[in-house]
Design an enzyme around this catalytic site. Sequence first.
Site, PDB file in Angstrom:
ATOM      1  N   ASN A 134     -44.272 -12.980 -21.448  1.00  0.00           N
ATOM      2  CA  ASN A 134     -45.143 -11.800 -21.439  1.00  0.00           C
ATOM      3  C   ASN A 134     -45.660 -11.523 -22.844  1.00  0.00           C
ATOM      4  OD1 ASN A 134     -45.875  -9.884 -19.213  1.00  0.00           O
ATOM      5  ND2 ASN A 134     -45.361  -8.367 -20.773  1.00  0.00           N
TER       6      ASN A 134
ATOM      7  N   GLN B 269     -47.060  -9.470  -7.532  1.00  0.00           N
ATOM      8  CA  GLN B 269     -47.530  -8.092  -7.340  1.00  0.00           C
ATOM      9  C   GLN B 269     -49.058  -8.085  -7.268  1.00  0.00           C
ATOM     10  OE1 GLN B 269     -45.062  -5.366 -10.155  1.00  0.00           O
ATOM     11  NE2 GLN B 269     -44.915  -7.410 -10.985  1.00  0.00           N
TER      12      GLN B 269
ATOM     13  N   ALA C 114     -50.039  -8.652 -12.971  1.00  0.00           N
ATOM     14  CA  ALA C 114     -51.455  -8.705 -13.310  1.00  0.00           C
ATOM     15  C   ALA C 114     -51.760  -9.622 -14.508  1.00  0.00           C
ATOM     16  CB  ALA C 114     -51.961  -7.299 -13.580  1.00  0.00           C
TER      17      ALA C 114
ATOM     18  N   CYS D  79     -59.150  -3.463  10.887  1.00  0.00           N
ATOM     19  CA  CYS D  79     -59.619  -2.215  11.489  1.00  0.00           C
ATOM     20  C   CYS D  79     -58.402  -1.357  11.820  1.00  0.00           C
ATOM     21  CB  CYS D  79     -60.420  -2.510  12.743  1.00  0.00           C
ATOM     22  SG  CYS D  79     -60.779  -1.016  13.689  1.00  0.00           S
TER      23      CYS D  79
ATOM     24  N   CYS E   4     -65.541  -1.685  17.055  1.00  0.00           N
ATOM     25  CA  CYS E   4     -65.214  -0.352  17.601  1.00  0.00           C
ATOM     26  C   CYS E   4     -65.617   0.795  16.673  1.00  0.00           C
ATOM     27  CB  CYS E   4     -63.720  -0.280  17.916  1.00  0.00           C
ATOM     28  SG  CYS E   4     -62.687  -0.028  16.462  1.00  0.00           S
TER      29      CYS E   4
ATOM     30  N   HIS F 132     -47.689  -6.698  -2.703  1.00  0.00           N
ATOM     31  CA  HIS F 132     -48.625  -5.567  -2.678  1.00  0.00           C
ATOM     32  C   HIS F 132     -49.864  -5.862  -1.839  1.00  0.00           C
ATOM     33  CE1 HIS F 132     -46.706  -3.912  -6.610  1.00  0.00           C
ATOM     34  NE2 HIS F 132     -46.013  -3.604  -5.533  1.00  0.00           N
TER      35      HIS F 132
ATOM     36  N   THR G 169     -46.030  -9.226 -16.342  1.00  0.00           N
ATOM     37  CA  THR G 169     -45.792  -7.935 -15.677  1.00  0.00           C
ATOM     38  C   THR G 169     -45.054  -6.976 -16.598  1.00  0.00           C
ATOM     39  OG1 THR G 169     -44.661  -6.819 -13.846  1.00  0.00           O
ATOM     40  CG2 THR G 169     -43.750  -8.947 -14.512  1.00  0.00           C
ATOM     41  N   SER G 170     -45.446  -5.710 -16.531  1.00  0.00           N
ATOM     42  CA  SER G 170     -44.763  -4.686 -17.335  1.00  0.00           C
ATOM     43  C   SER G 170     -43.488  -4.219 -16.643  1.00  0.00           C
ATOM     44  CB  SER G 170     -45.704  -3.497 -17.545  1.00  0.00           C
ATOM     45  OG  SER G 170     -46.022  -2.908 -16.295  1.00  0.00           O
TER      46      SER G 170
ATOM     47  N   CYS H 225     -58.569  -1.050  16.030  1.00  0.00           N
ATOM     48  CA  CYS H 225     -58.380  -2.176  16.961  1.00  0.00           C
ATOM     49  C   CYS H 225     -57.747  -3.386  16.278  1.00  0.00           C
ATOM     50  CB  CYS H 225     -59.704  -2.568  17.621  1.00  0.00           C
ATOM     51  SG  CYS H 225     -60.791  -3.509  16.528  1.00  0.00           S
TER      52      CYS H 225
HETATM   53  P1  NAD Z   1     -49.380  -4.279 -15.787  1.00  0.00           P
HETATM   54  O1  NAD Z   1     -50.814  -4.088 -16.095  1.00  0.00           O
HETATM   55  O2  NAD Z   1     -48.530  -3.079 -15.705  1.00  0.00           O
HETATM   56  O3  NAD Z   1     -48.718  -5.228 -16.885  1.00  0.00           O
HETATM   57  C1  NAD Z   1     -49.294  -6.449 -17.227  1.00  0.00           C
HETATM   58  C2  NAD Z   1     -48.417  -7.099 -18.296  1.00  0.00           C
HETATM   59  O4  NAD Z   1     -48.894  -8.416 -18.498  1.00  0.00           O
HETATM   60  C3  NAD Z   1     -48.476  -6.379 -19.638  1.00  0.00           C
HETATM   61  O5  NAD Z   1     -47.154  -6.229 -20.135  1.00  0.00           O
HETATM   62  C4  NAD Z   1     -49.283  -7.331 -20.530  1.00  0.00           C
HETATM   63  O6  NAD Z   1     -48.826  -7.362 -21.856  1.00  0.00           O
HETATM   64  C5  NAD Z   1     -49.038  -8.666 -19.889  1.00  0.00           C
HETATM   65  N1  NAD Z   1     -50.134  -9.641 -20.004  1.00  0.00           N
HETATM   66  C6  NAD Z   1     -51.456  -9.446 -19.833  1.00  0.00           C
HETATM   67  N2  NAD Z   1     -52.140 -10.607 -19.910  1.00  0.00           N
HETATM   68  C7  NAD Z   1     -51.207 -11.564 -20.168  1.00  0.00           C
HETATM   69  C8  NAD Z   1     -51.260 -12.976 -20.349  1.00  0.00           C
HETATM   70  N3  NAD Z   1     -52.422 -13.652 -20.267  1.00  0.00           N
HETATM   71  N4  NAD Z   1     -50.101 -13.639 -20.596  1.00  0.00           N
HETATM   72  C9  NAD Z   1     -48.908 -12.971 -20.674  1.00  0.00           C
HETATM   73  N5  NAD Z   1     -48.801 -11.637 -20.505  1.00  0.00           N
HETATM   74  C10 NAD Z   1     -49.925 -10.952 -20.235  1.00  0.00           C
HETATM   75  O7  NAD Z   1     -49.308  -5.155 -14.452  1.00  0.00           O
HETATM   76  P2  NAD Z   1     -48.180  -5.230 -13.325  1.00  0.00           P
HETATM   77  O8  NAD Z   1     -46.833  -5.185 -13.932  1.00  0.00           O
HETATM   78  O9  NAD Z   1     -48.547  -6.365 -12.455  1.00  0.00           O
HETATM   79  O10 NAD Z   1     -48.342  -3.881 -12.486  1.00  0.00           O
HETATM   80  C11 NAD Z   1     -49.634  -3.454 -12.113  1.00  0.00           C
HETATM   81  C12 NAD Z   1     -49.891  -3.258 -10.637  1.00  0.00           C
HETATM   82  O11 NAD Z   1     -51.281  -3.358 -10.504  1.00  0.00           O
HETATM   83  C13 NAD Z   1     -49.341  -4.301  -9.720  1.00  0.00           C
HETATM   84  O12 NAD Z   1     -48.749  -3.630  -8.687  1.00  0.00           O
HETATM   85  C14 NAD Z   1     -50.548  -5.068  -9.168  1.00  0.00           C
HETATM   86  O13 NAD Z   1     -50.550  -5.035  -7.765  1.00  0.00           O
HETATM   87  C15 NAD Z   1     -51.747  -4.290  -9.576  1.00  0.00           C
HETATM   88  N6  NAD Z   1     -52.830  -5.091 -10.198  1.00  0.00           N
HETATM   89  C16 NAD Z   1     -53.164  -6.297  -9.681  1.00  0.00           C
HETATM   90  C17 NAD Z   1     -54.138  -7.060 -10.273  1.00  0.00           C
HETATM   91  C18 NAD Z   1     -54.458  -8.399  -9.677  1.00  0.00           C
HETATM   92  O14 NAD Z   1     -54.302  -8.584  -8.479  1.00  0.00           O
HETATM   93  N7  NAD Z   1     -54.878  -9.382 -10.469  1.00  0.00           N
HETATM   94  C19 NAD Z   1     -54.812  -6.606 -11.408  1.00  0.00           C
HETATM   95  C20 NAD Z   1     -54.464  -5.329 -11.910  1.00  0.00           C
HETATM   96  C21 NAD Z   1     -53.462  -4.585 -11.295  1.00  0.00           C
HETATM   97 ZN    ZN Z   2     -62.079  -1.989  15.365  1.00  0.00          ZN
END
Ligand code: NAD
Ligand code: ZN
Length: 233
Positions: A209, A98, A18, A124, A148, A116, A186-187, A127
């Site tokens: 990160n 993710q 994220a 749907c 449907c 994800h 990502t965390s 269908c």
């Molecule tokens: P998370 O929220 O658990 O962790 C995000 C990490 O990114 C944190 O450690 C944070 O310090 C870091 N971070 C935030 N902004 C940053 C930047 N600009 N530069 C560097 N680091 C930065 O997210 P995750 O590990 O992806 O897990 C969350 C779940 O939520 C995933 O499965 C995802 O599918 C979903 N999610 C997706 C979105 C999206 O599609 N954009 C948004 C929110 C959550």
């Molecule tokens: Zn349908």
Amino acid sequence: MLHAIIERSRRIVFFGGAGVSTASGIPDFRSDGGLYRRRFGDLTPEMILSQSFFYLHPEALFDFYRSYMLHPEARPNAAHRALYELEKRDKLRGIVTQNIDGLHKAAGNRRVYEIHGSVHENYCMDCNAFYPMEKILRSQGIPRCDRCGGVIKPWVVLYGEAPDKYTCMGACREISNCDTLIVAGTSLSVEPAASFLGYFHGKNLVVINREPTPADDKATLVIRGAVEEVMAE
Ligand code: NAD
Ligand code: ZN
């Protein structure tokens, strides 16, 4: 240092979360400004975005989903654009993400493993008719199929659901074949995604990160900063 690693590498894989999209205006889950710091009545976002909640209270899940998970105005940021350049130069073998926002594909990348799912794919349940995100945005309550009347379910992996087997197999294959793995925004707290890093046997593990991650100990290079700034540079 990252620049030198990229120049020396021939098969880079990017593994992101994220944090890659926060600069596009999409909040992450676990940072200070993230969704997990908020409560929605007695519920947490994990409880709402779960498979059991979907079957028990689909209307409430769709209300939450429309309000917090859909960002039709979001555009790729400098991190997405830099990754597109790396794919064009044939340095980048694949992106394992993710994220469900579709921004890597919007930036032009073709080898993207959305483990994800994606808000842009909705089907749907009866269908299998396909619908774009706009169909969910424009509907109220439970979105229904025009053909449907079945429930339209976003192709987004909810808590308690298994991710798509073939997408995961492709992602793990890319990770096991790359020479450099860049883990960013990502965390590493969502499974099975985080455990995919175990397939990496290459030379350079780079972590970008804002906060410490469980992969820092094993990394060749840890950059504590904003992924969009680091990748643009
Ligand atoms: P998370 O929220 O658990 O962790 C995000 C990490 O990114 C944190 O450690 C944070 O310090 C870091 N971070 C935030 N902004 C940053 C930047 N600009 N530069 C560097 N680091 C930065 O997210 P995750 O590990 O992806 O897990 C969350 C779940 O939520 C995933 O499965 C995802 O599918 C979903 N999610 C997706 C979105 C999206 O599609 N954009 C948004 C929110 C959550
Ligand atoms: Zn349908």
